[in-house]
Design an enzyme around this catalytic site. Structure first.
Site, PDB file in Angstrom:
ATOM      1  N   GLU A 110       0.655  -1.146   0.000  1.00 34.68           N
ATOM      2  CA  GLU A 110       0.078   0.016  -0.036  1.00 34.68           C
ATOM      3  C   GLU A 110       0.859   1.355   0.073  1.00 34.68           C
ATOM      4  O   GLU A 110       0.269   2.267  -0.510  1.00 34.68           O
ATOM      5  CB  GLU A 110      -0.784  -0.076   1.194  1.00 34.68           C
ATOM      6  CG  GLU A 110      -2.074  -0.940   1.211  1.00 34.68           C
ATOM      7  CD  GLU A 110      -3.306  -0.863   0.117  1.00 34.68           C
ATOM      8  OE1 GLU A 110      -3.257   0.285  -0.146  1.00 34.68           O
ATOM      9  OE2 GLU A 110      -3.703  -1.921  -0.457  1.00 34.68           O
ATOM     10  N   GLU A 132      -2.092   9.334  -0.365  1.00 30.77           N
ATOM     11  CA  GLU A 132      -2.281   9.164  -1.778  1.00 30.77           C
ATOM     12  C   GLU A 132      -1.628  10.560  -2.239  1.00 30.77           C
ATOM     13  O   GLU A 132      -1.960  11.507  -1.730  1.00 30.77           O
ATOM     14  CB  GLU A 132      -3.421   9.098  -2.292  1.00 30.77           C
ATOM     15  CG  GLU A 132      -4.185   7.760  -2.072  1.00 30.77           C
ATOM     16  CD  GLU A 132      -5.510   7.476  -2.594  1.00 30.77           C
ATOM     17  OE1 GLU A 132      -5.695   7.788  -3.950  1.00 30.77           O
ATOM     18  OE2 GLU A 132      -6.472   7.292  -1.936  1.00 30.77           O
TER      19      GLU A 132
END
Length: 287
Positions: A110, A132
């Site tokens: 991730e 992100e």
């Protein structure tokens, strides 16, 4: 003639004292995380030492990684103390090691900054990102009235597990003692909170999904529907829980393979086999 040594200035002495204080404070925090207030070694720390942790995440503090300095060993171990069953239950030592390897593999994928020809290989670049970079949306499910979004807040992926959506930030914050809907940024600003959200996700079953913890320690009993969907226990089912809607029931998915690559490496380092059902290519994702 004997060399002349000048006496250190007051400023030099102050710098030395401050440097020693920082060193002792850092060591104290690591010791507290490993052993806790009562001096008892954490079950996870007994398996993953600070040296081993550093060897798994060789590049997490590189200048090229946006999360440089964020994912400290002490923060990781402190977070595991809030979830003592993680790496501390499940029978034999191999099972506990396998669960830790699976968790570290999932958070590595991730947050990876690696690529196929990266130095030290693609599986040495976990924990490079803490959120992100270019979210495609603010990840607000406006239909969810139980965990309503705050105006102007984004619930994009943050932390080791890249927790996303208001319906995850809300209950995670409630469980951990912060307002995840009002202050989602905390997950990318506080390393302890970041690791805690990842472990909350790992340890918490959300119907119809079991928890990743239950799957990895052999405490998962598939329902009739789960069996029909071929959701068999193993690392592949953990991937299904984490991101099955995008990655499962797909043949040879590159993302799934990357997760498996991290998992294989960590199991090898910890000296355990990977177990059955590594991928979710033939599993139906959760709706």
């Amino acid at each position: 003639m004997a060399p002349h040594h000048s006496r250190p200035s007051a400023r030099d002495l102050l710098r030395f004292v401050l440097a020693v204080a920082v060193f002792l404070t850092t060591c104290g925090r690591v010791a507290e995380a490993r052993y806790g207030a009562g001096g008892q070694l954490s079950p996870v720390a007994a398996i993953v030492s600070e040296e081993l942790y550093s060897s798994l995440f060789l590049h997490k503090d590189d200048a090229a990684c946006p999360a440089k300095g964020f994912y400290t060993y002490a923060s990781f171990i402190r977070a595991t103390r809030k979830f003592p069953k993680f790496g501390g239950t499940g029978g034999d030592l191999a099972t506990r090691k396998r669960e830790i390897a699976a968790f570290l593999a999932q958070i590595s994928h991730e947050t990876t900054g690696g690529w196929a020809t990266a130095p030290d290989g693609p599986y040495s670049w976990g924990l490079c990102f803490k959120e992100e970079i270019t979210p495609q949306s603010n990840y607000c499910d406006a239909t969810n009235k139980q965990w309503p979004c705050y105006p102007g807040k984004s619930y994009h992926g943050r932390g080791p597990i890249q927790i996303s959506w208001n319906y995850n930030y809300g209950p995670a914050g409630q469980a951990l003692g912060f307002d995840g809907l009002l202050n989602p940024e905390l997950v990318a600003n506080c390393s302890d909170t970041a690791f805690q959200t990842a472990l909350w996700f790992w340890m918490t079953p959300r119907q119809p999904k079991p928890s990743c913890h239950q799957v990895m320690i052999g405490d998962y009993c598939p329902t009739t529907a789960a069996a029909a969907a071929n959701r068999t226990a193993g690392f592949g089912l953990v991937t299904n829980i984490v991101n099955g809607g995008l990655e499962c029931n797909v043949a040879n998915d590159a993302r799934v393979n990357n997760r498996i690559g991290f998992y294989r490496r960590y199991c090898q380092v910890l000296g355990v086999d990977v177990g059955p059902n590594l991928d979710c290519a033939h599993q139906m994702p959760y709706s």
